[in-house]
Write an enzyme that holds these catalytic residues in place. Sequence first.
Site, PDB file in Angstrom:
ATOM      1  N   LYS A  78      31.063  42.436  38.665  1.00  0.00           N
ATOM      2  CA  LYS A  78      31.532  41.145  38.214  1.00  0.00           C
ATOM      3  C   LYS A  78      30.422  40.200  38.562  1.00  0.00           C
ATOM      4  O   LYS A  78      29.646  40.453  39.558  1.00  0.00           O
ATOM      5  CB  LYS A  78      32.727  40.641  39.328  1.00  0.00           C
ATOM      6  CG  LYS A  78      33.468  39.182  38.848  1.00  0.00           C
ATOM      7  CD  LYS A  78      34.641  38.974  39.789  1.00  0.00           C
ATOM      8  CE  LYS A  78      35.215  37.599  39.642  1.00  0.00           C
ATOM      9  NZ  LYS A  78      36.189  37.488  40.950  1.00  0.00           N
ATOM     10  N   SER A 156      40.565  35.299  38.524  1.00  0.00           N
ATOM     11  CA  SER A 156      39.127  35.096  37.960  1.00  0.00           C
ATOM     12  C   SER A 156      38.532  36.162  37.410  1.00  0.00           C
ATOM     13  O   SER A 156      37.413  36.130  36.604  1.00  0.00           O
ATOM     14  CB  SER A 156      38.262  34.434  39.038  1.00  0.00           C
ATOM     15  OG  SER A 156      37.971  35.319  40.073  1.00  0.00           O
ATOM     16  N   SER A 180      43.005  37.108  42.236  1.00  0.00           N
ATOM     17  CA  SER A 180      41.893  37.247  41.211  1.00  0.00           C
ATOM     18  C   SER A 180      41.594  38.604  40.637  1.00  0.00           C
ATOM     19  O   SER A 180      40.798  38.854  39.662  1.00  0.00           O
ATOM     20  CB  SER A 180      40.534  36.462  41.701  1.00  0.00           C
ATOM     21  OG  SER A 180      40.747  35.188  41.381  1.00  0.00           O
TER      22      SER A 180
END
Lengths: 493, 504
Positions: A78, A156, A180
């Site tokens: 990420k 997210s 998330s």
Amino acid sequence: MSALNELTISAARDALRAGELSAVELTEDCLAAIEGAGALNAFVHLTPDIARAQAAAADLRIKAGAAPSLCGIPLGIKDLFCTKGVPSQAASNILRGFRPEYESTVTQNLWDAGAVMLGKLNMDEFAMGSSNETACYGNAVNPWKVDGRQLTPGGSSGGSAAAVAADLCLAATGTDTGGSIRQPAAFTGIVGIKPTYGRVSRWGVVAFASSLDQAGPMTKSVRDAAIMLATMASHDPKDSTSADLAVPDFEAALTGDIRGKKIGIPREYRMDGMPAEIEALWAKGTAMLKDAGAEIVDISLPHTKYALPAYYVVAPAEASSNLARYDGVRYGHRAKLGAGDGITEMYERTRAEGFGKEVQRRVMIGTYVLSAGFYDAYYNRARKVRALIKRDFDLAFAAGIDAILTPATPSSAFGLGEMANADPVEMYLNDVFTVTVNLAGLPGIAVPVALDAKGLPMGLQLIGRPWAEGDLLNHAYVLERAAGFVSKPGKWW
Amino acid sequence: MLDHPRARSPEPKVIAGAKSDWELVIGLEVHAQVASNAKLFSGASTLFGSEPNSNVAFVDAAMPGMLPVINEYCVAQAVRTGLGLKAQINLVSAFDRKNYFYPDLPQGYQISQLYQPIVGEGEIIVEMGPGVARHVRIERIHLEQDAGKSIHDMDPTMSFVDLNRTGVALMEIVSRPDIRGPEEAAAYVAKLRQILRYLGTCDGNMQNGNLRCDVNVSVCKPGAYEKYQETQDFSHLGTRCEIKNMNSMRFIQQAIDYEARRQIAIVEDGGKIIQETRLYDPDKGETRSMRSKEEAHDYRYFPCPDLLPLEIEQAWVDAIAGAMPELPDEKKLRFINDFGLSDYDAGVLTAEAENAAYFEKVAEGTDGKLAANWVINELFGRLKKEGHDIGESPVSPEQLGAIVRLIKAGDISGKIAKDLFEIVYTEGGDPAEIVTARGMKQVTDTTAIEAMVDEIIAQNPAQVEKAKENPKLAGWFTGQVLKASGGKANPAAVTELVTRKLGL
């Protein structure tokens, strides 16, 4: 074997050790899959040179018979994690071009364990969002599709979820501040676990809300989550909130035996207007655990309804302070200034240009709730609510509950752009089942269980006792086996 | 606790306004840089005078994802300071963020301790003369990060930032409004500085900004302060103004005096004091408004989520307490009691721990009062004249001790001792050996002195007659004998012989 990128970590690990494939081959297949998946916009910075070098080194270690847990396993990272020399910009324009001179503890743990970095993954800007639409890179796209409509992979960690679901990598890192990891995992039919707060170091992970942020793995199976979490987790003296606890062998905890365990079904999670499909899914999951020999207990977590408002006070408050460092002075974006402009203009313009709308909204909310005269009414009250929510869970566990089963999301994946004109609070409702876990610092895992009528994956969430990720993963393992969820999105990209 | 129970409080400073008399009420916030090689939350060096931006860790520069980790040594220093001020040590304290934007504050917040400081209430006794002392209550001491330095005068259009100081540990030592005049304020800072230097918890170098203070000043009518003392109700006091960032004792006094007179003039004119932050301009000798209460920053304090509450154990505190150095008040009292020193001499010798240690070595095994005289009058006098401090003294305490012992043993006279001191100061060497080698030894052999006395008496019959009529004139003979001996004859022995021989 074709399409090695479709392997799970555990299958690839065994095949690598058996000499049936090489890390280099595995990595090349992933790189090729990424190449062909531009439409998903999951990877936003590729690191093929690093990947190939790490894969070659992994093959040598395997040959030498000294292969650590993730040796030769290609992963996506990420964009929120700082990776040395590689763009790390939290999907924000304000960090455009930022290449840290340091490696986050989590990613360092992964590389030390022999993992291979394919590149950085899309996400909502500063991890603020539930649809990956706040990214400066444009949104990632869910590999699952309905009627030709493009769907959100969730947020997210949307890029991570899309990449794992589309087999662009074997697994990915995510971070979870209010859901998330779990929400995008549920939206894409994969597994995602947020560990107990303090299990995984936050050092080198761009902070959103420090008291809630935890990193975790997003994988194709519960076993993979167990393997990868054990590597990501560590006590880190560089993070004062990291727990000085030994990391157990989570994979060894996967016995598949939950006989006699008590599963709590919290009545407050049965929300008004909850879709019948979600309700049915929850009942189905409950039945599966019961069939496996667990005892089902109705429980009450009475402060649940205050969780979302409390979360949307605490998280923005911390974020408003954490994001103050992005001021254009030392690194990242700095606005062009005109003659006579001073420091105030520099701050205002830099932050107006660098931060997207949602980040600006949360910084403003956070600033407001911490300001003199409002602090007690908002921030302090939210802290009290948070303590009560934690107490609800403490009481449940003290009464003998081993794990709590809830829906992971209020719906399956929604269409991209669908919420563009909606009240922001509607988007925040995506987190309704997940934020309690962050507020209480507990471990939570999303497991794919079934497809809905539209053919989209739906997941359930299991919440565990603090520091008992092994036990939690075992419950998830039982659910996974009972559900037998094997569906994959049809390749359209 | 060693105390001065009989010390009475000094009179508050009274300023005569146009209409009435006014008293001052002063409280101080002292920012003392913690003596530590590393910063409060990073391992970066704290060395003063390094290349700009060379002592900066990633966390100091607030790079993304960087986290603070508390420096245990700084915590120990704060605890040591608290113990030195006889203060409450809080076993649980916590860090908060004070949020504001400034380029020399990379995080956009300062990590401080607003709600739960590490040290609670304590006290400092500030002596204002023999038997006169002000007891100043300490409200709290908290740990916090220093900011960096903005430099605005290097370029016409740009400002520069040096982050070397960013994150250096500070102790903010907050007093109650117990200080009643400019001199007291300066004496308070001096006393606090002295204690910190004794403890080794702050270097106290005010020029380097190592010790700075914010001064809160208000004025009130005589009698009002006593009402405040009885009730602790601040409404009896005037509105205060805060003068920021003072780093000189002289400026502190000047600023307070100016500020008090400014406030008196306003109030006597029927005006109201506005609570605000002011700056002192030493060139103009005046304070001016920096920002009013309305313009004051909203710091949005909240608990720092990157740090757990700071929990320390009583045993750890006890270990620090067990290794505490002797503090100035205790040392001074001991010097008075053990060496028979005057209050003044004891004060001079204990002003700095190094001076006291030097003195104690000189006084070892000999007359403490004599040693004190020599240390203060001869050595300090000489060092001061040449602009040296004790660490640079060419005379070691062992050497000065030897000189004192030679005097005490009667081997040399006071006058010869001064010559000897001069030789040791400029040339060095072992004082006893110098005395022998250069024949400076005092003559105590009565036969030799007797011969000299006889000779002088024989040569001055007229003086003998006069002395017999007026015994006070015997001193003249003593002088003559001492002169003839080149100062080496023992004056006491000479006097005794002269008296006997003259039949007085």
